[in-house]
Write an enzyme that holds these catalytic residues in place. Structure first.
Site, PDB file in Angstrom:
ATOM      1  CB  CYS A  51      -0.902  -0.007   1.229  1.00  0.00           C
ATOM      2  SG  CYS A  51       0.034   0.158   2.767  1.00  0.00           S
ATOM      3  CB  ALA A  54       3.948  -0.577   2.169  1.00  0.00           C
ATOM      4  NE  ARG A  85      12.341  -1.700   1.487  1.00  0.00           N
ATOM      5  CZ  ARG A  85      13.027  -0.562   1.451  1.00  0.00           C
ATOM      6  NH1 ARG A  85      13.306   0.092   2.573  1.00  0.00           N
ATOM      7  NH2 ARG A  85      13.430  -0.059   0.311  1.00  0.00           N
ATOM      8  CG  HIS A 182       7.973   4.575  -3.845  1.00  0.00           C
ATOM      9  ND1 HIS A 182       7.779   3.743  -4.920  1.00  0.00           N
ATOM     10  CD2 HIS A 182       8.222   3.764  -2.792  1.00  0.00           C
ATOM     11  CE1 HIS A 182       7.905   2.487  -4.530  1.00  0.00           C
ATOM     12  NE2 HIS A 182       8.170   2.471  -3.245  1.00  0.00           N
TER      13      HIS A 182
HETATM   14 FE1  CFM Z   1      13.059  -0.074  -5.527  1.00  0.00          FE
HETATM   15 FE2  CFM Z   1      12.357  -2.413  -5.694  1.00  0.00          FE
HETATM   16 FE3  CFM Z   1      11.027  -0.612  -4.178  1.00  0.00          FE
HETATM   17 FE4  CFM Z   1      13.556  -1.446  -3.503  1.00  0.00          FE
HETATM   18 FE5  CFM Z   1      12.488  -3.347  -1.806  1.00  0.00          FE
HETATM   19 FE6  CFM Z   1      11.364  -4.289  -4.037  1.00  0.00          FE
HETATM   20 FE7  CFM Z   1       9.972  -2.545  -2.563  1.00  0.00          FE
HETATM   21 MO1  CFM Z   1      10.454  -4.955  -1.702  1.00  0.00          MO
HETATM   22  S1  CFM Z   1      14.341  -1.830  -5.392  1.00  0.00           S
HETATM   23  S2  CFM Z   1      12.637   0.469  -3.454  1.00  0.00           S
HETATM   24  S3  CFM Z   1      14.395  -2.262  -1.685  1.00  0.00           S
HETATM   25  S4  CFM Z   1      11.158  -0.807  -6.270  1.00  0.00           S
HETATM   26  S5  CFM Z   1      12.502  -5.277  -2.544  1.00  0.00           S
HETATM   27  S6  CFM Z   1      11.956  -4.426  -6.219  1.00  0.00           S
HETATM   28  S7  CFM Z   1       9.321  -4.251  -3.537  1.00  0.00           S
HETATM   29  S8  CFM Z   1      10.790  -2.896  -0.686  1.00  0.00           S
HETATM   30  S9  CFM Z   1       9.168  -0.572  -3.015  1.00  0.00           S
HETATM   31  C1  HCA Z   2       6.708  -3.606   0.958  1.00  0.00           C
HETATM   32  C2  HCA Z   2       8.006  -4.137   1.475  1.00  0.00           C
HETATM   33  C3  HCA Z   2       8.489  -5.351   0.762  1.00  0.00           C
HETATM   34  C4  HCA Z   2       7.608  -6.567   1.055  1.00  0.00           C
HETATM   35  C5  HCA Z   2       8.268  -7.851   0.710  1.00  0.00           C
HETATM   36  C6  HCA Z   2       7.447  -9.084   0.478  1.00  0.00           C
HETATM   37  C7  HCA Z   2       9.947  -5.626   1.204  1.00  0.00           C
HETATM   38  O1  HCA Z   2       6.503  -3.543  -0.244  1.00  0.00           O
HETATM   39  O2  HCA Z   2       5.895  -3.228   1.755  1.00  0.00           O
HETATM   40  O3  HCA Z   2       6.279  -9.008   0.129  1.00  0.00           O
HETATM   41  O4  HCA Z   2       8.028 -10.148   0.635  1.00  0.00           O
HETATM   42  O5  HCA Z   2      10.811  -5.664   0.386  1.00  0.00           O
HETATM   43  O6  HCA Z   2      10.163  -5.795   2.406  1.00  0.00           O
HETATM   44  O7  HCA Z   2       8.491  -5.124  -0.628  1.00  0.00           O
END
Ligand code: CFM
Ligand code: HCA
Length: 528
Positions: A51, A54, A85, A182
């Protein structure tokens, strides 16, 4: 065999109509077609998306170690985003707030009578106990619904305690995924933190690393390499990151963007406001790391820096040569599927190809079209971009500069002017015959697994269990399953070691999944 159609044909007409736009089987023709992305999931489908909260609190703000990030809402959201995370951080002044979970723990009476009183009390306690220099308040869904004015409380906090306090209206329900969060985090960091300190850099090779969250120590490994070469890393957004360092980030000469999806807004805003250039880098993968280091040296255009870069590359490569060869011999010819958030599904394909592993399926949870299709497209910094489907392009091609807010039609027109080989997105690196899925759901995961039979499936915590029980090796590419770092040269062999161990210990193949010999309904009625 048209794998895409086999899966799509199982849907009802209504769902088919929606999902067909999100699934692509790559051929010479489809390569140039658009893929639907960043749109609402069909209600009822089991998506892996998260969401807005998150994306804002969990992803961008959470890693800031010297900020007390306070979740205003019922306890679940704060608790679930606490530590899962694996964004690591080392303390510099004896305090590391990321070890804590701060929340107002809203209860039913607060929902009925308003939660601001509780928020003020939580801030008072936080200031007295932890003495933070900065507090960030993040709202969860009910706060937006009852209308607590967190921004007024933030202003009041600054006046009352003489500290920085920022509020983020990142209620989970906003937008279609983490992506909106973001954006919200980026906007306030830009408005309130960047540019508030003017300490000059230590040398002319000063950089910020954007979109690196230090998962499993990735950021530390990248910093180690950059420091060896002689770069002054002013700040990292936001892995092992700090509010104090970010204040000064506009003093850097160059921004390096690792995860474009989560932070392109800041790169673009810093370019406009402070003239700081940015380049896309990728430190996941051996070839990608070498390319990124060379691109950085080329940007500075300095002979000495270029020579030092080559020296460090040679030395790092020599250090991993033996392991690299060994793991290549073990992994060559294997196939993988990747399904992660908004940039790793692309980056990790490049690392896998360093070890001879090819990707048969890849997808993103919440990426935008530019993450798939590439091009030098920068999504708009306008707040309402996602909802209005307007793209902001910044393209230089054939000596012409395109820089405008565009409608979908104009976007299509401009797209045709840029040759495919200039695209930077994921599709460019994928082979014909492979499948790309946006917002992959549980049903499609199970179906594609049966049809494509990858040796390894990279995903997250929500989908890994059904994959494992189906007998396939699953690795979490979000959290690295408690391993890492996977970045840079050393990280690449850590990664290869982990998947070699998994593939050569095929324990999951011996498991009979419960759905093969038990009726779920019967089992649950019997309490089993
Ligand atoms: Fe960039 Fe990602 Fe994301 Fe990420 Fe992550 Fe991710 Fe995420 Mo989980 S590189 S910041 S550190 S888009 S693993 S593929 S989904 S938290 S919002
Ligand atoms: C997020 C965080 C997450 C969740 C990972 C997962 C992460 O999107 O809220 O579903 O296993 O990297 O910790 O992407």
């Amino acid at each position: 065999m048209n794998v895409r159609n086999i899966v799509l044909d199982k849907y009802s007409a209504k769902v088919y109509k929606n999902r067909k736009e999100h699934i692509m089987e790559l051929t010479e023709e489809t390569k140039e077609q658009p893929i639907a992305a960043n749109s609402r999931t069909v209600p009822g489908i089991i998506t892996n998306r998260g969401c807005c909260y998150a994306g804002c609190k969990g992803v961008v703000l959470g890693p800031l170690k010297d900020v007390l990030v306070l979740t205003h809402g019922p306890i679940g959201c704060g608790f679930y985003s606490w530590g899962t995370r694996r964004n690591k951080a080392k303390t510099e002044d004896g305090r590391n707030f990321i070890e804590y979970c701060f929340s107002t723990d809203l209860q039913e009476p607060d929902i009925v009578f308003g939660g601001e009183k509780k928020l003020r009390q939580a801030i008072k306690e936080a200031v007295e106990i932890f003495k933070p220099k900065c507090i960030m308040i993040c709202s969860t869904c009910p706060v937006g619904l009852i209308g607590d004015d967190i921004h007024a409380v933030a202003t009041e906090t600054e006046q009352l305690y003489g500290i920085s306090c920022m509020a983020f209206s990142c209620e989970g329900y906003k937008g279609v995924s983490q992506s909106g969060g973001h954006h919200i985090a980026n906007n306030t960091i830009m408005k309130k933190i960047i540019g508030t300190n003017d300490t000059p850099p230590k040398n002319k090779y000063s950089v910020n690393l954007l979109g690196e969250y230090n998962i499993g120590g990735d950021g530390w490994e990248v910093e180690r390499i950059m420091k060896r070469i002689g770069y002054d890393v002013i700040s990292v957004f936001t892995g092992d990151g700090s509010f104090e360092a970010i204040k000064n980030s506009h003093m850097a000469n160059l921004n390096l963007v690792q995860c474009h999806r989560s932070i392109n807004y800041i790169a673009e805003m810093m370019k406009t406001k402070y003239g700081v250039d940015w380049i896309k880098v990728n430190f996941i993968g051996i070839k990608s790391t070498i390319q990124s280091l060379r691109d950085m040296a080329a940007y500075f255009g300095d002979k000495e820096l270029a020579e030092r870069t080559e020296e460090v590359i040679d030395d790092e490569l020599a250090n991993i040569a033996e392991e690299k060869e060994y793991y290549y011999s073990k992994l060559k010819g294997k196939t993988a599927a990747l399904y992660v958030g908004g940039s790793r599904s692309h980056h990790y394909q490049l690392l896998l190809s360093d070890f001879g592993v090819s990707t048969v399926l890849a997808g993103y949870e919440f990426a935008h079209r530019d993450d798939y299709e590439g091009r030098e497209v920068i999504p708009t910094i306008k707040e309402d971009a996602d909802s209005k489907n307007i793209e902001h392009l910044n393209v230089e091609k054939d000596d012409k500069k395109y820089h405008a807010y565009l409608t979908d039609e104009q976007y299509e027109m401009l797209k045709s002017k840029i040759p495919l080989e200039d695209y930077t997105g994921m599709i460019r690196h994928m082979e014909n015959g492979s499948i790309i899925v946006d917002d992959l759901n549980q049903f499609e995961t199970d179906e594609f697994l049966k049809l494509l039979k990858p040796d390894i499936f990279f995903s997250g915590i929500k989908d890994k269990y059904s994959l494992q029980k189906s007998g396939v090796l699953a690795r979490q590419l979000h959290s690295y399953d408690y391993s890492g770092p996977y970045s840079g040269f050393r990280g690449s062999v850590n990664f290869a070691r982990d998947i070699t161990m998994g593939l050569y210990t095929p324990a999951w193949g011996f498991v009979t999944p419960p759905w093969k010999n038990r009726s779920t309904l019967k089992a649950s009625l019997a309490g089993g």
